[in-house]
Write a protein that holds these residues in place. Structure first.
Motif, PDB file in Angstrom:
ATOM      1  N   TRP A 293       0.821  -1.200  -0.004  1.00 53.16           N
ATOM      2  CA  TRP A 293       0.097   0.083  -0.185  1.00 53.16           C
ATOM      3  C   TRP A 293       0.757   1.169   0.094  1.00 53.16           C
ATOM      4  N   GLU A 294       0.985   1.956  -0.890  1.00 52.88           N
ATOM      5  CA  GLU A 294       1.747   2.986  -1.332  1.00 52.88           C
ATOM      6  C   GLU A 294       1.011   4.206  -1.615  1.00 52.88           C
ATOM      7  N   ASN A 295       1.164   5.454  -1.190  1.00 51.91           N
ATOM      8  CA  ASN A 295       0.718   6.689  -1.733  1.00 51.91           C
ATOM      9  C   ASN A 295      -1.059   6.234  -2.094  1.00 51.91           C
ATOM     10  N   GLY A 296      -1.786   5.875  -0.950  1.00 53.30           N
ATOM     11  CA  GLY A 296      -2.954   5.627  -1.088  1.00 53.30           C
ATOM     12  C   GLY A 296      -3.522   4.577  -1.929  1.00 53.30           C
ATOM     13  N   THR A 297      -2.737   3.701  -2.530  1.00 52.66           N
ATOM     14  CA  THR A 297      -3.223   2.530  -3.575  1.00 52.66           C
ATOM     15  C   THR A 297      -2.584   1.613  -3.408  1.00 52.66           C
ATOM     16  N   TRP A 298      -2.974   0.567  -4.044  1.00 57.52           N
ATOM     17  CA  TRP A 298      -2.093  -0.626  -4.034  1.00 57.52           C
ATOM     18  C   TRP A 298      -1.169  -0.665  -5.278  1.00 57.52           C
ATOM     19  N   GLN A 299       0.173  -1.058  -4.868  1.00 63.20           N
ATOM     20  CA  GLN A 299       1.192  -1.145  -5.978  1.00 63.20           C
ATOM     21  C   GLN A 299       1.545  -2.778  -5.929  1.00 63.20           C
ATOM     22  N   GLY A 300       1.848  -3.453  -7.068  1.00 63.25           N
ATOM     23  CA  GLY A 300       2.271  -4.816  -6.929  1.00 63.25           C
ATOM     24  C   GLY A 300       3.053  -5.063  -8.259  1.00 63.25           C
ATOM     25  N   GLU A 301       3.796  -6.016  -7.863  1.00 58.88           N
ATOM     26  CA  GLU A 301       4.695  -6.634  -9.090  1.00 58.88           C
ATOM     27  C   GLU A 301       4.992  -8.081  -8.794  1.00 58.88           C
ATOM     28  N   ILE A 302       5.316  -8.748  -9.997  1.00 57.66           N
ATOM     29  CA  ILE A 302       5.558 -10.087 -10.209  1.00 57.66           C
ATOM     30  C   ILE A 302       7.067 -10.172  -9.885  1.00 57.66           C
ATOM     31  N   CYS A 303       7.433 -10.935  -9.087  1.00 52.94           N
ATOM     32  CA  CYS A 303       9.177 -11.044  -8.778  1.00 52.94           C
ATOM     33  C   CYS A 303       9.475 -12.902  -8.577  1.00 52.94           C
ATOM     34  N   GLU A 304      10.660 -13.089  -8.771  1.00 50.91           N
ATOM     35  CA  GLU A 304      11.092 -14.319  -8.489  1.00 50.91           C
ATOM     36  C   GLU A 304      11.469 -14.426  -7.215  1.00 50.91           C
ATOM     37  N   THR A 305      11.331 -15.635  -6.728  1.00 46.15           N
ATOM     38  CA  THR A 305      11.733 -16.065  -5.256  1.00 46.15           C
ATOM     39  C   THR A 305      12.082 -17.603  -5.336  1.00 46.15           C
ATOM     40  N   GLU A 306      12.849 -18.119  -4.287  1.00 44.07           N
ATOM     41  CA  GLU A 306      13.238 -19.278  -4.225  1.00 44.07           C
ATOM     42  C   GLU A 306      12.438 -20.030  -3.124  1.00 44.07           C
ATOM     43  N   LYS A 307      11.705 -21.091  -3.110  1.00 43.68           N
ATOM     44  CA  LYS A 307      11.089 -21.942  -2.284  1.00 43.68           C
ATOM     45  C   LYS A 307      11.568 -23.371  -1.928  1.00 43.68           C
ATOM     46  N   SER A 308      11.060 -24.193  -1.181  1.00 43.92           N
ATOM     47  CA  SER A 308      11.187 -25.400  -1.238  1.00 43.92           C
ATOM     48  C   SER A 308      10.339 -26.131  -2.209  1.00 43.92           C
ATOM     49  N   LEU A 309      10.330 -27.197  -2.735  1.00 43.63           N
ATOM     50  CA  LEU A 309       9.359 -27.835  -3.907  1.00 43.63           C
ATOM     51  C   LEU A 309       8.083 -28.119  -3.200  1.00 43.63           C
ATOM     52  N   TYR A 310       8.120 -28.368  -1.773  1.00 40.53           N
ATOM     53  CA  TYR A 310       6.684 -28.283  -1.334  1.00 40.53           C
ATOM     54  C   TYR A 310       5.993 -27.349  -1.269  1.00 40.53           C
ATOM     55  N   ASP A 311       6.611 -26.214  -1.058  1.00 38.09           N
ATOM     56  CA  ASP A 311       5.850 -24.928  -0.645  1.00 38.09           C
ATOM     57  C   ASP A 311       5.374 -24.417  -1.925  1.00 38.09           C
ATOM     58  N   ALA A 312       6.282 -24.743  -3.055  1.00 34.96           N
ATOM     59  CA  ALA A 312       6.081 -23.996  -4.365  1.00 34.96           C
ATOM     60  C   ALA A 312       4.754 -25.055  -4.953  1.00 34.96           C
ATOM     61  N   VAL A 313       4.653 -26.298  -4.847  1.00 36.17           N
ATOM     62  CA  VAL A 313       3.618 -26.994  -5.321  1.00 36.17           C
ATOM     63  C   VAL A 313       2.262 -26.421  -4.381  1.00 36.17           C
ATOM     64  N   GLU A 314       2.344 -26.410  -3.018  1.00 31.82           N
ATOM     65  CA  GLU A 314       1.413 -25.802  -2.309  1.00 31.82           C
ATOM     66  C   GLU A 314       0.760 -24.632  -2.864  1.00 31.82           C
ATOM     67  N   ASP A 315       1.651 -23.654  -3.190  1.00 26.09           N
ATOM     68  CA  ASP A 315       1.188 -22.285  -3.491  1.00 26.09           C
ATOM     69  C   ASP A 315       0.655 -22.331  -4.696  1.00 26.09           C
ATOM     70  N   LEU A 316       1.170 -23.301  -5.676  1.00 22.27           N
ATOM     71  CA  LEU A 316       0.627 -23.441  -7.129  1.00 22.27           C
ATOM     72  C   LEU A 316      -0.946 -23.884  -7.228  1.00 22.27           C
ATOM     73  N   VAL A 317      -1.247 -24.624  -6.113  1.00 19.18           N
ATOM     74  CA  VAL A 317      -2.383 -25.272  -6.063  1.00 19.18           C
ATOM     75  C   VAL A 317      -3.415 -24.502  -5.451  1.00 19.18           C
ATOM     76  N   TYR A 318      -2.947 -23.568  -4.407  1.00 22.26           N
ATOM     77  CA  TYR A 318      -3.724 -22.358  -3.948  1.00 22.26           C
ATOM     78  C   TYR A 318      -4.279 -21.437  -4.965  1.00 22.26           C
ATOM     79  N   ASP A 319      -3.118 -21.171  -5.949  1.00 17.72           N
ATOM     80  CA  ASP A 319      -3.630 -20.104  -6.945  1.00 17.72           C
ATOM     81  C   ASP A 319      -4.498 -20.613  -7.956  1.00 17.72           C
ATOM     82  N   TYR A 320      -4.396 -21.883  -8.202  1.00 18.68           N
ATOM     83  CA  TYR A 320      -5.278 -22.378  -9.154  1.00 18.68           C
ATOM     84  C   TYR A 320      -6.715 -22.600  -8.617  1.00 18.68           C
TER      85      TYR A 320
END
Length: 374
Positions: A293-320
């Protein structure tokens, strides 16, 4: 007679109605002082709430383990009893923790409804139309009542309402009650924006009702474009991440990845991911959408990150699951399976929602090649 003696007598009466073998195990644990009387009372309460007293001796072992891991199992049982809610003796530690958070929210709503803290809404009253088919929520008591009436959690809004940067408005559109979150903006031309819009059981509005709510409150819908953009990116990350994970699955010789999830009440979670321990810890590079939350509005971006394979699969399923729009976690809840078939290069997802009976609300088979096309 002291309360302790009353408790002991009551426990004996409750043990006497259990199957003989089950009662014997619980009495043995009690005599060895592995469980005290208050813990035994919690275990017996869990049997009453689950309607599954025959396996209480096995649950006693789970109870002791959960407590040793600092899982608030006793609190969940106590709150479930006070709120007349059922429990499942075989919930995972994660699910017990989630239930604790959910039941705590309901207790917070109950507390808010009994208090009488007023909110300063002068800024919002000045910016909104003089007449609307509804009203602003002006006190914590009314906020708590709104949560109970709508069966969603507004407790987290209490602090923001006290800060004067947020207000909650109840509107009636198409004979339906809508809870609307209003957010203060640092702009003279556009002083307000809308955050969440929820009906009973966290139901979201269709585009027509959403536009009507904006018109009734005289707020330009264009100023939620950042929120719409966030959802657009968020729901696309699972495809990008699946394409990134396929080579990892192949390198680790993982032919099939099965994920199970279930929900109920107003929460749900992934219950299990079939994956070997060594594979779970494998580090992978994925993308995720972050916002601030910046300057009265939501700001967002897509960025790379490193995760365990388990967490990556879990997040993938939640997104789906978010992208499907299927409500598998409210009311009676539901369950489902998400399978990545690496060998045949496709995924399969099935979501069942519980009503009087189970119905399949979503089913999809998708070849990996189609991910690039969409």
């Amino acid at each position: 007679m002291t309360k302790i003696n009353i408790l002991k007598d009551n426990l004996e009466l409750r043990l006497n109605v259990l199957p003989k073998k089950c009662a014997g195990v619980l009495r043995g644990l009690r005599s060895l002082k592995h469980i005290d009387d208050y813990s035994l009372a919690s275990i017996l309460d869990a049997g009453d709430l689950s309607k599954d007293k025959s396996r209480l001796s096995a649950f006693a072992t789970s109870f002791l383990f959960l407590r040793s891991q600092s899982v608030p199992v006793s609190d969940v049982i106590s709150m479930s009893k006070s709120q007349n809610r059922r429990v499942n003796l075989w919930w995972s530690p994660c699910r017990w923790q989630e239930q604790h958070e959910r039941l705590s929210r309901f207790e917070t709503l109950d507390r808010l409804s009994k208090e009488n803290v007023s909110y300063d809404l002068a800024y919002f009253e000045d910016k909104l139309p003089k007449r609307i088919p509804g009203y602003l929520i002006r006190s914590s008591k009314r906020l708590g009542m709104e949560g109970f009436r709508q069966r969603h959690c507004v407790a987290s809004w209490h602090t923001r309402l006290l800060s004067r940067n947020t207000a909650i408005c109840t509107l009636f559109v198409d004979r339906q009650r809508w809870t609307v979150e209003l957010i203060k903006r640092e702009s003279e031309d556009h002083p307000l924006m809308i955050g969440q819009i929820k009906a009973r059981f966290n139901k979201s509005p269709c585009s027509r009702v959403r536009s009507e709510i904006y018109n009734l409150l005289n707020i330009e819908e264009v100023y939620t474009s950042s929120v719409s953009c966030m959802r657009q990116y968020s729901t696309r990350t699972w495809k990008e991440n699946l394409l990134r994970l396929i080579p990892v699955f192949e390198r680790l010789e993982m032919s099939t990845i099965e994920v199970n999830f279930f929900g109920g009440g107003d929460s749900g979670s992934i219950d299990s991911i079939a994956m070997e321990d060594d594979h779970r810890r494998e580090l992978v590079n994925v993308v995720e959408y972050s916002r601030s939350w910046e300057n009265g509005t939501w700001q967002g971006e897509i960025c790379e990150t490193e995760k365990s394979l388990y967490d990556a699969v879990e997040d993938l399923v939640y997104d789906y699951l978010e992208e499907t729009g299927v409500d598998w976690f409210n009311n009676d809840g539901g369950r489902g399976e998400f399978t990545i078939d690496v060998e045949n290069r496709c995924l399969e997802a099935s979501i069942d929602c519980y009503y009087t009976e189970s119905t399949t609300e979503h089913y999809q088979e998708l070849n990996f090649e189609q991910l690039v096309e969409t």
